[in-house]
Scaffold this active site. Structure first.
Site, PDB file in Angstrom:
ATOM      1  N   HIS A  88     101.487  24.582  60.930  1.00 19.88           N
ATOM      2  CA  HIS A  88     102.501  24.632  62.003  1.00 19.88           C
ATOM      3  C   HIS A  88     101.908  25.297  63.254  1.00 19.88           C
ATOM      4  O   HIS A  88     102.044  24.781  64.363  1.00 19.88           O
ATOM      5  CB  HIS A  88     103.729  25.403  61.483  1.00 19.88           C
ATOM      6  N   GLU A  89     101.234  26.435  63.056  1.00 13.72           N
ATOM      7  CA  GLU A  89     100.670  27.164  64.205  1.00 13.72           C
ATOM      8  C   GLU A  89      99.524  26.387  64.840  1.00 13.72           C
ATOM      9  O   GLU A  89      99.357  26.393  66.063  1.00 13.72           O
ATOM     10  CB  GLU A  89     100.175  28.555  63.786  1.00 13.72           C
ATOM     11  N   GLN A 106     102.254  29.643  72.582  1.00  9.20           N
ATOM     12  CA  GLN A 106     103.689  29.970  72.661  1.00  9.20           C
ATOM     13  C   GLN A 106     103.979  31.146  73.596  1.00  9.20           C
ATOM     14  O   GLN A 106     105.137  31.361  73.955  1.00  9.20           O
ATOM     15  CB  GLN A 106     104.246  30.305  71.269  1.00  9.20           C
ATOM     16  N   CYS A 145     111.077  27.474  64.222  1.00  3.28           N
ATOM     17  CA  CYS A 145     110.027  27.840  65.185  1.00  3.28           C
ATOM     18  C   CYS A 145     110.604  28.798  66.213  1.00  3.28           C
ATOM     19  O   CYS A 145     111.735  28.616  66.664  1.00  3.28           O
ATOM     20  CB  CYS A 145     109.526  26.570  65.880  1.00  3.28           C
ATOM     21  N   LEU A 146     109.818  29.814  66.584  1.00  2.00           N
ATOM     22  CA  LEU A 146     110.271  30.768  67.598  1.00  2.00           C
ATOM     23  C   LEU A 146     110.459  30.097  68.957  1.00  2.00           C
ATOM     24  O   LEU A 146     111.163  30.624  69.818  1.00  2.00           O
ATOM     25  CB  LEU A 146     109.279  31.933  67.720  1.00  2.00           C
ATOM     26  N   HIS A 180     100.691  23.978  67.337  1.00  2.00           N
ATOM     27  CA  HIS A 180     100.961  24.579  68.655  1.00  2.00           C
ATOM     28  C   HIS A 180      99.692  24.603  69.504  1.00  2.00           C
ATOM     29  O   HIS A 180      99.736  24.351  70.708  1.00  2.00           O
ATOM     30  CB  HIS A 180     101.466  26.021  68.496  1.00  2.00           C
ATOM     31  N   GLY A 238     104.756  33.572  62.095  1.00  2.00           N
ATOM     32  CA  GLY A 238     103.557  33.034  62.724  1.00  2.00           C
ATOM     33  C   GLY A 238     103.789  32.851  64.212  1.00  2.00           C
ATOM     34  O   GLY A 238     104.924  32.646  64.646  1.00  2.00           O
TER      35      GLY A 238
HETATM   36 NI    NI Z   1     106.352  27.382  65.934  1.00  2.00          NI
END
Ligand code: NI
Length: 197
Positions: A151-152, A51, A109-110, A155, A46
């Protein structure tokens, strides 16, 4: 298509709040394509526009295994609701209209690569938004897809998953990031096995 730079915590731009789009323009479609390519290149499942430094309410998700089937055998574990959602999922202006139950998952998380912690989320959610062509979208989600969506969406609201932890746990991760950056020596191998959202 292009690989975009994924912002790393504590980049202040991760605290921005996304603005809803009026219309899905060709530029926004291209952004969604680039975000998918970026997400796949880092084996994420995701990615939110925040991000990659763009303050629009857009996120992309794909929970299917990416090329490396040994990594996670997700297909067998998909719920009926997950199977009903076409992947990859591109959604603009996502809004949660209903939530039920609680579940936990070891999230990564990225934007905080290499760090993982158990986060509590709603088990079942209903979400409205616009699809990649700007058509209305209504989703019923559970399983990993529900967790990933929540989660997304955090963000898009300027939040990262460590904001959802107890101060003790979140401070422990913040201290590690300060000390080791994004190469925590003892957790590198473990990181390979986990899902990034
Ligand atoms: Ni994330």
């Amino acid at each position: 298509m292009a690989i975009l730079e994924v912002l790393k915590y504590p980049d202040p731009r991760l605290r921005h709040k996304a603005k809803p789009v009026d219309k899905v323009t060709p530029e926004l479609k291209q952004l969604a394509e680039d975000m998918l390519e970026t997400m796949y290149s880092q084996k994420g499942i995701g990615l939110a526009a925040i991000q990659v430094g763009v303050d629009v309410a857009l996120l992309v998700i794909d929970i299917r295994p990416q090329g490396d089937e040994d990594r996670y055998d997700l297909d067998e574990n998909l719920t009926d609701l997950e199977k009903a959602v076409e992947m990859p999922l591109v959604i603009f202006n996502p809004v949660i209209t209903k939530k039920e139950g609680k579940t936990t998952f070891d999230e990564g998380c990225l934007s905080l690569p290499g760090y993982y912690e158990t986060v509590q989320r709603s088990k079942y959610i209903e979400v409205t938004g616009l699809d990649k062509d700007g058509n209305p979208l209504e989703l019923q989600l559970d399983g990993l897809l529900s967790i990933c969506m929540q989660h997304e969406m955090d963000h898009l609201d300027g939040k990262v998953f460590i904001d959802r932890l107890s101060p003790i746990k979140s401070n422990r991760i913040k201290a590690k990031i300060k000390k080791f950056g994004y190469s925590p020596p003892e957790e590198e191998e473990e990181a390979e096995e986990k899902l990034l959202v």
